[in-house]
Design an enzyme around this catalytic site. Structure first.
Site, PDB file in Angstrom:
ATOM      1  CE  LYS A  55      37.721  37.697  36.010  1.00  0.00           C
ATOM      2  NZ  LYS A  55      39.057  37.766  36.595  1.00  0.00           N
TER       3      LYS A  55
ATOM      4  CG  ASP B 244      32.551  42.706  31.473  1.00  0.00           C
ATOM      5  OD1 ASP B 244      32.336  41.476  31.540  1.00  0.00           O
ATOM      6  OD2 ASP B 244      33.682  43.182  31.564  1.00  0.00           O
TER       7      ASP B 244
ATOM      8  CB  ILE C 148      33.038  38.105  32.693  1.00  0.00           C
ATOM      9  CG1 ILE C 148      33.514  39.035  33.804  1.00  0.00           C
ATOM     10  CG2 ILE C 148      33.274  38.742  31.359  1.00  0.00           C
ATOM     11  CD1 ILE C 148      35.030  39.206  33.755  1.00  0.00           C
TER      12      ILE C 148
ATOM     13  CE1 TYR D 194      38.646  44.647  33.987  1.00  0.00           C
ATOM     14  CE2 TYR D 194      39.344  44.008  36.189  1.00  0.00           C
ATOM     15  CZ  TYR D 194      39.486  43.941  34.824  1.00  0.00           C
ATOM     16  OH  TYR D 194      40.491  43.181  34.274  1.00  0.00           O
TER      17      TYR D 194
END
Lengths: 473, 543
Positions: free
Chosen positions: A273, A234, A236, A149
């Site tokens: 998200k 992470d 998400i 990311y």
């Protein structure tokens, strides 16, 4: 007269925020000329923003049906004063309970999350930064598998001073991270005197759109346990998984892998998200390490979730029927969108990395590069932004080790806009292919008039590989 | 000759707002001692002897402190409403409450907890943050959470007079007129919106700030950056104006929150510049200057000075002359000024005149506006700290640009932005709210001061903000920080009121306490007074 810039901090005048990178040119192009089906049909279509608008109708319906959840309606106004003054950094108990319950549901009820470990932050952005502050000091480092990311560079490093050590993955095994790559990166760092404090990755991955299988997760957890370094996961995009392998959270793996030191495991979550609520700025740090929970909670004073948002979400996420239905719909709708888009690309001969999650795909345009360099990738990208008028994200912005990959988001628009985007891509791809054929034909023509001794080595234009020095696109 | 607080950055990172830092303690011995010595040996000896004593003490403490954890018990972090741990929960959750009772000698172990496996280190800064939670500021807060006072439900509970909440202003009863909306039914409310604030909200906030200054200044919305709380605003400015290892000057007593907001994550230090009761705690430019040069000699670069107006904790308003002097100082030393004006809308003294730094900068020429940065906090004046909205107002475009980017890490949520736009865009409502707030504060303050006087307790004159700066030197068993903490303990455990001891505010003179009255109604004042009276009687009988 303007004050000397030396009077500001290095952070203020530097560019580590990343917003000056060429990657943002796409955003600027969109901002200057945004697509609108009626008002601006020739505008730039935004496909660089990983936003989930597929289920906003469900949220709106719930809001209409539950006016008491908002402190601004006649039904909910009684709670206004209490909520307005609430600023305890522990957060509303019912909010933490609701978040923990939602996280459990998004993992199919296979794990249990404790509300006491739920710590708020200003979005996942804030959550990642807070964890870095808690786990590493300035100049310590974290391993990050590539591609990753783009904003990790800012979130993990900008204010914390923590270094990112990329762990290279490549397309030969679908960019899966391997033990070898991890060990190699770790060793190299050690040799140069860099202290590795942990490994951070997104699962499901952004930009790959893939979720980790059990074996890879085991490898990762054994690796960090062996080195006694932290693992930050992470998660998400957890609820956007729509195909096998089903989503396996690191929380689930801990249950199976008793020998792994739990103090090393930390999860980042957000509602931006999965629920499509980025504006709510709800970030969660969930750690199995008590010291980290304490520290992160105190630091959450810098980015608490607004109590109004906490109160609203506590109501919405406690509605079991709504949540069950919502989670089902999310993965269904993401699957559908994914299929439409990938099939559309396939028809024009463009393939994508096989993915089972996320709000995007990683498109393979290696064939369209002039040569296999990042400069070619950037030129192709600029053409797509400026001529094709679609904002997508080049792989280099994600630190991809190979040029030619582009992340394209498909969940932040309606289906009609998606079809328009596909049309534009098709038009571009076909024209590009024709141009290529024509040029190589012309090249062949030139060659056939030159020395005859090379005749037998000249291949037909259709078989001309993009790597051939005789092809110039 | 007055002395300034030495640079505490050379000490270990475990210094915190309330811990018994050696520097402050030593200074509290030196100040009275100096007076004695000066009487005998004149100015020269009266300065040299305390100096020498002080430096040797510092040296000794520095050498020894490296090997000891010098803070108290770790602060508990468990959810206070959860009570005792549920036996069905995981063992490590049980440990969250156990952390509270770990004895002091184990505090170092927290840096590498061994809860379920090998030793694992968290970062050095996490270690400091965890240890810093044992100050009276946090301990008192926790007591209030565990046993909160309620007029009918829990009349013997602990009354919160510590934190700056303004809980008595009720929006609903103030009747905003039209319905307020949080925009939850608008499309796009949940999308990413500028973290640093929609322009409509900035315009509304600028209007509110003007109202707070009684319209003597017009604030430009494009010079505003909104973020999620004053703590974040101060931290952002610290990141923008100073590098790690630099320092800000802060006249004391000051807000206890600066230790967290400025120091925790930025690596920037605070150099306290003490003000004295003899001067009514006014800032002495001489003392400020001296602190600047002493820091420079030690190789510490000062990047700015942090002031608050109205002052936290004394409630004093800075005069125009003060502000000009500070501006001159900043210009001559080539540093910034951070003016913390979070209580601007809560000036309750009719005779008092609040002058914003923005006004001075506006009206004066030859002033380097770009040095001036103002912090404002909607939560204080509007009574909704939960909604997390504060503002940085700056004349420096580079600072604004960097701050906007930094707000991605501490943003204001979209629904909150819409709620605020809807609520504070009505000028009539804003005017009425601010006026009512001021009148209420004025009434409670007057009651409180009168009642304290009857008990023989004086306070400095507070013209703005939520605090009374109370002189309880007469009730301490000894004129020392130890005496102050003992008195604080009595107030908390016998009187069951949570006040902030002066040491948390880095006050150089022991015996002063910060009492927040914005949570009180006039009816609560006698209840508080009874509690204080009880403690005073206990002290008198013991002394």
């Amino acid at each position: 007269m303007s004050l000397d810039k030396n009077l500001l901090s290095k952070l203020a005048v530097g560019d580590k925020h990343g917003e000056d990178s060429p990657y943002f040119d796409g955003w600027k192009a969109y901002d200057n000329n945004p697509f609108h089906p009626e008002h601006n049909p020739q505008g730039v279509i935004q496909m660089g923003l990983a936003e989930n608008q597929l289920c906003s109708d469900l949220i709106k319906e719930w809001i209409k049906a539950n006016p008491q959840a908002s402190i601004c309606t006649a039904e909910g106004i009684d709670g206004f004063s209490d909520i307005a003054v609430f600023q305890d950094y522990h957060g509303l108990k019912q909010f933490r309970q609701a978040i923990a319950a939602f996280m459990e549901k998004a993992r199919g009820g296979r794990v249990r999350f404790e509300e006491e470990r739920v710590v708020m932050s200003g979005g996942a952005t804030g959550a990642n930064e807070t964890l870095m502050f808690c786990l590493a000091d300035r100049d310590d480092a974290f391993l990050v598998p590539t591609p990753y990311y783009a904003a990790f560079d800012r979130d993990l490093s900008w204010r914390t001073g923590v270094r990112i050590i990329p762990v290279e993955c490549n397309s030969s095994n679908n960019f899966q991270v391997t033990k070898q790559a991890l060990e190699s990166a770790y060793l190299n760092a050690q040799e140069t005197g860099i202290k590795i404090k942990g490994l951070i990755l997104a699962n499901p991955s952004n930009p790959l759109g893939t979720s980790l299988d059990r074996e890879t997760l085991q490898t990762l957890m054994d690796f960090i346990n062996d080195k006694q370094i932290h693992l930050v996961c992470d998660e998400i995009y957890a609820a956007t998984v729509f195909a096998e392998p089903r989503f396996i959270s690191v929380a689930e793996m801990i249950q199976e892998m008793d020998h792994v030191n739990r103090d090393l495991i930390h999860i980042v979550y957000s509602l931006s998200k999965d629920m499509g609520l980025p504006g709510f700025r709800v970030g969660v740090v969930y750690s199995y390490n008590d010291s980290v929970v304490t520290c992160a909670r105190r630091m959450s004073s810098f980015g608490l979730v607004s109590s109004q948002t906490q109160s609203f979400l506590a109501a919405m996420l406690s509605d079991q029927i709504f949540v069950d239905n919502f989670l089902k719909e999310v993965s269904k709708r993401v699957a559908k969108r994914h299929l439409i888009f990938t099939e559309g690309l396939k028809e024009m001969g463009v393939s994508c990395l096989t993915s089972n999650a996320g709000l995007f795909v990683l498109m393979d345009l290696r064939q369209m590069l002039k040569d296999q360099t990042f400069e070619s990738e950037m030129s192709l990208w600029r053409i797509i932004i400026n001529k094709v008028k679609i904002n997508i994200s080049p792989g280099s912005s994600f630190h991809c080790s190979e040029p030619g990959w582009f992340r394209v988001c498909f969940a932040n628009m309606d289906e009609d806009t998606l079809q328009i985007a596909l049309q534009r891509m098709k038009h571009f791809v076909l024209r590009h292919r024709e141009n290529k054929k024509r040029k190589s034909f012309q090249e062949n023509l030139k060659l056939s008039f030159s020395s005859m001794t090379y005749d037998e080595h000249v291949r037909t234009p259709t078989l001309m590989s993009p790597h051939s020095p005789l092809v110039r696109t | 000759m007055t002395r300034t607080e030495p640079n505490r950055s050379s000490k270990s990172d475990s210094e915190n707002s309330g811990g018994g830092g050696g520097g402050t303690t030593a200074m509290r011995v030196i100040v009275p001692l100096q007076g004695v010595v000066q009487g005998r040996g004149g100015l020269f000896l009266g300065s040299v002897i305390p100096c020498a004593f002080f430096y040797f003490l510092q040296f000794y403490l520095k050498r020894n402190r490296k090997n000891e954890p010098d803070s108290g018990e770790p602060s508990p972090d468990s959810d206070p409403s959860s009570g005792s741990p549920d036996p069905t929960r995981s063992q490590s959750v049980g440990n969250l409450t156990e952390l509270a009772s770990l004895p002091r000698s184990l505090s170092r172990i927290l840096l590498s907890p061994r809860l379920s496996g090998g030793a694992v280190s968290v970062s050095g800064r996490a270690g400091c943050v965890i240890k810093g939670g044992d100050s009276p500021y946090h301990v008192g807060q926790k007591r209030v959470e565990e046993d909160p006072y309620d007029e009918s439900g829990n009349p013997d509970g602990v009354i919160e007079l510590g934190s700056a909440h303004n809980t008595k202003m009720d929006w609903v009863s103030e009747d905003p007129g039209e319905a307020i909306s949080d925009g939850l039914c608008m499309s796009g409310i949940a999308s990413y919106e500028p973290c640093h604030g929609l322009i409509e909200l900035k315009t509304a906030v600028a209007g509110f700030m003007s109202e707070a200054t009684k319209n003597s200044v017009s604030f430009d919305p494009t010079q505003l950056v909104l973020t999620s709380g004053a703590a974040s605003a101060i931290e952002i400015l610290s990141f923008c104006l100073a590098d790690s290892g630099n320092a800000f000057l802060v006249p004391t007593p000051c807000s206890p929150g600066y230790d967290r907001d400025v120091k925790w994550r930025t690596g920037v230090d605070l150099i306290h510049v003490p003000c004295r009761s003899a001067d009514n705690f006014n800032i002495s430019m001489l003392v400020l200057d001296r602190a600047f040069y002493q820091a420079k000699k030690r190789g510490v670069r000062i990047r700015g000075v942090i002031i608050s107006n109205p002052w936290n904790p004394t409630g004093t308003l800075l005069s125009r002359e003060n502000l000009y002097a500070l501006l001159d100082f900043a210009r001559e030393r080539n540093i910034h000024i951070i003016s913390n004006e979070v209580f601007a809308g809560s000036v309750h003294d009719e005779g008092g005149e609040f002058v914003s730094m923005a006004e001075v900068v506006d009206t004066e020429e030859n002033v380097d506006r770009e040095r001036v940065h103002i912090i404002y906090d909607l939560s204080k004046d509007l009574s909704f700290p939960g909604l997390r909205t504060a503002a940085i107002y700056s004349f420096n475009e580079s600072v604004l640009s960097a701050s906007r980017k930094l707000t991605t890490l501490s943003p204001v949520s979209s629904p909150t932005q819409h709620l605020l736009i809807s609520a504070i865009s009505s000028p009539k409502f804003v005017q009425r709210f601010v006026k009512t707030n001021r009148e209420r504060l004025m009434r409670v303050y007057a009651e409180l001061v009168k009642a304290l006087k009857e008990l023989g307790i004086e306070c400095t004159r507070s013209s703005g903000g939520f605090f009374c700066w109370v002189d309880m030197r007469g009730f301490m068993s000894s004129y020392s920080e130890k005496g102050e903490i003992e008195l604080w303990n009595k107030l908390l455990n016998i009187g069951k009121i949570n006040v902030i001891p002066g040491s948390c505010c880095h006050c150089i003179e022991p015996g002063w306490f910060r009492l927040c009255f914005s949570n009180l109604s006039e009816r609560d004042v006698p209840v508080v007074m009874n509690r204080i009276r009880k403690v005073c009687e206990t002290c008198k009988s013991q002394n």
